[in-house]
Design a protein around this motif. Structure first.
Motif, mmCIF file in Angstrom:
data_model
loop_
_atom_site.group_PDB
_atom_site.id
_atom_site.type_symbol
_atom_site.label_atom_id
_atom_site.label_comp_id
_atom_site.label_asym_id
_atom_site.label_seq_id
_atom_site.Cartn_x
_atom_site.Cartn_y
_atom_site.Cartn_z
ATOM 1 N N SER A 262 -41.249 51.299 92.017
ATOM 2 C CA SER A 262 -42.443 51.901 92.528
ATOM 3 C C SER A 262 -43.753 50.639 92.493
ATOM 4 N N PRO A 263 -44.725 49.851 92.656
ATOM 5 C CA PRO A 263 -45.945 49.374 92.153
ATOM 6 C C PRO A 263 -46.687 50.045 91.798
ATOM 7 N N ALA A 264 -46.840 51.340 92.373
ATOM 8 C CA ALA A 264 -48.244 52.672 92.041
ATOM 9 C C ALA A 264 -47.643 53.003 90.288
ATOM 10 N N ALA A 265 -46.511 53.215 90.250
ATOM 11 C CA ALA A 265 -46.533 53.487 88.430
ATOM 12 C C ALA A 265 -45.365 52.253 87.450
ATOM 13 N N GLY A 266 -45.186 51.156 88.355
ATOM 14 C CA GLY A 266 -45.090 49.830 87.251
ATOM 15 C C GLY A 266 -44.158 50.427 86.713
ATOM 16 N N LEU A 267 -43.028 49.461 85.922
ATOM 17 C CA LEU A 267 -42.152 48.997 85.116
ATOM 18 C C LEU A 267 -42.264 49.346 83.693
ATOM 19 N N ALA A 268 -41.804 49.691 82.784
ATOM 20 C CA ALA A 268 -41.504 50.268 81.604
ATOM 21 C C ALA A 268 -40.487 50.491 80.552
ATOM 22 N N PRO A 269 -39.978 49.479 79.716
ATOM 23 C CA PRO A 269 -39.114 49.096 79.354
ATOM 24 C C PRO A 269 -37.653 49.723 79.908
ATOM 25 N N GLU A 270 -37.624 50.660 79.745
ATOM 26 C CA GLU A 270 -36.529 52.221 79.396
ATOM 27 C C GLU A 270 -36.030 51.733 81.077
ATOM 28 N N ASP A 271 -37.023 51.625 82.511
ATOM 29 C CA ASP A 271 -36.236 51.415 83.091
ATOM 30 C C ASP A 271 -35.328 50.191 83.941
ATOM 31 N N LEU A 272 -35.777 49.534 82.509
ATOM 32 C CA LEU A 272 -34.339 48.062 83.273
ATOM 33 C C LEU A 272 -32.465 48.886 82.298
ATOM 34 N N ALA A 273 -33.264 50.128 82.154
ATOM 35 C CA ALA A 273 -31.117 50.651 81.666
ATOM 36 C C ALA A 273 -30.124 50.436 83.174
ATOM 37 N N PRO A 274 -30.436 51.463 83.985
ATOM 38 C CA PRO A 274 -29.765 51.376 84.691
ATOM 39 C C PRO A 274 -29.369 49.188 85.293
ATOM 40 N N ALA A 275 -29.876 48.641 85.268
ATOM 41 C CA ALA A 275 -29.385 47.628 86.264
ATOM 42 C C ALA A 275 -29.030 47.275 84.296
ATOM 43 N N LEU A 276 -29.661 46.909 83.535
ATOM 44 C CA LEU A 276 -28.540 45.914 82.695
ATOM 45 C C LEU A 276 -27.230 46.740 82.356
ATOM 46 N N SER A 277 -27.227 48.171 82.451
ATOM 47 C CA SER A 277 -25.992 49.056 82.751
ATOM 48 C C SER A 277 -25.169 48.613 83.540
ATOM 49 N N LEU A 278 -25.133 48.481 84.979
ATOM 50 C CA LEU A 278 -24.327 47.884 86.035
ATOM 51 C C LEU A 278 -23.981 46.012 85.638
ATOM 52 N N PHE A 279 -25.577 45.616 85.136
ATOM 53 C CA PHE A 279 -25.195 43.903 85.143
ATOM 54 C C PHE A 279 -23.883 43.852 84.282
ATOM 55 N N HIS A 280 -24.155 44.716 82.863
ATOM 56 C CA HIS A 280 -22.651 44.809 82.059
ATOM 57 C C HIS A 280 -21.188 44.971 82.613
ATOM 58 N N SER A 281 -21.379 46.342 83.576
ATOM 59 C CA SER A 281 -19.908 45.909 84.395
ATOM 60 C C SER A 281 -19.785 45.252 85.585
ATOM 61 N N VAL A 282 -20.347 44.715 86.240
ATOM 62 C CA VAL A 282 -20.430 43.289 86.984
ATOM 63 C C VAL A 282 -19.366 42.619 86.471
ATOM 64 N N GLN A 283 -20.580 41.984 85.503
ATOM 65 C CA GLN A 283 -20.311 41.379 84.453
ATOM 66 C C GLN A 283 -18.901 40.816 83.901
ATOM 67 N N ARG A 284 -18.623 42.447 83.138
ATOM 68 C CA ARG A 284 -17.185 42.532 82.985
ATOM 69 C C ARG A 284 -15.754 42.150 84.159
ATOM 70 N N LYS A 285 -16.182 42.704 85.224
ATOM 71 C CA LYS A 285 -15.115 42.299 86.130
ATOM 72 C C LYS A 285 -15.376 40.880 86.530
ATOM 73 N N LEU A 286 -16.141 40.562 86.480
ATOM 74 C CA LEU A 286 -16.076 38.945 87.026
ATOM 75 C C LEU A 286 -15.609 38.103 85.834
ATOM 76 N N LEU A 287 -15.721 37.888 84.804
ATOM 77 C CA LEU A 287 -15.202 37.275 83.486
ATOM 78 C C LEU A 287 -13.317 37.059 83.812
#
Length: 222
Positions: free
Chosen positions: A197-222
């Motif tokens: 949400s542009p109105a709410a902006g982003l806080a550091p903890e908001d990246l947690a879902p994307a980071l978790s997904l990234f790590h999961s995808v990365q493990r499958k790709l390696l």
């Protein structure tokens, strides 16, 4: 203090600024608001620096002390900054990608602190060519993070050395550039997602879902 908490504390810092800092912030805001109002009233081409400064009640010389261009004033952009405190608890022993992603978010956010993100998005839709200014500021933020990470690696050379021992090509600069580019993916993914949400902006903890997904995808790709 954990690195994530430190990022959050600095991102939400409520330390009272000095009188001089408050005056500077007020002048910057007045110029930004004047620029936005004039663009909405007359269009970008007609919203000249002279008109902006007249409406804000400051000189054109003062304008260029705050913004390098009319587009930066309209978008409320400034040069991003790196708070040295962000690096105090950085560790190469845990989730380097997550730490660098959150660091990048905090540094990039410093380029448009206090700006109405909804209005800014509307303005870039009206004048798409101004997006290049956002990209340039993001590139500046990435440069700051790369420099910081290079400095941390200079103090902790074993992390990069282990990568080279595994037979991977590239010097420290290559490693730093690749790490920061990779760390920007969760940030860009979150911004592009429907959950942002542009109105709410982003806080550091908001990246947690994307980071978790990234790590999961990365493990499958390696």
């Amino acid at each position: 203090m954990q690195f994530l908490q430190l990022c959050k504390n600095i991102w939400m810092s409520s330390d009272l600024p000095s009188l001089r800092d408050r005056q500077k912030a007020e002048t910057r805001l007045a110029l930004h608001q004047a620029a936005v109002a004039l663009v909405l009233e007359r269009g970008l081409d007609s919203a000249t620096v002279e008109l902006i400064t007249d409406r804000a009640g400051v000189s054109q010389r003062t304008f260029f002390n705050y913004f390098p261009s009319k587009e930066d004033a309209v978008l409320g952009l400034r040069t991003p900054v790196m708070d040295p405190a962000l690096l105090e608890d950085f560790s190469f022993r845990q989730d380097v990608l997550g730490q660098v992603s959150r660091l990048l978010l905090v540094v990039a956010s410093s380029a448009h602190e206090g700006v109405d993100q909804v209005r800014r998005r509307e303005l870039t839709r009206m004048y798409p060519h101004m997006i290049h200014r956002l990209i340039e500021r993001m590139n500046e933020a990435e440069d700051l993070v790369r420099g910081a990470l290079a400095g941390l690696l200079a103090e902790n050379p074993h992390w990069a050395a282990e990568i080279r021992e595994e037979g991977m090509p590239g010097d420290v600069d290559d490693i730093v550039r690749l790490v920061v580019m990779t760390a920007s993916i969760p940030l860009r993914f979150t911004i592009a997602s429907g959950r942002y949400s542009p109105a709410a902006g982003l806080a550091p903890e908001d990246l947690a879902p994307a980071l978790s997904l990234f790590h999961s995808v990365q493990r499958k790709l390696l």
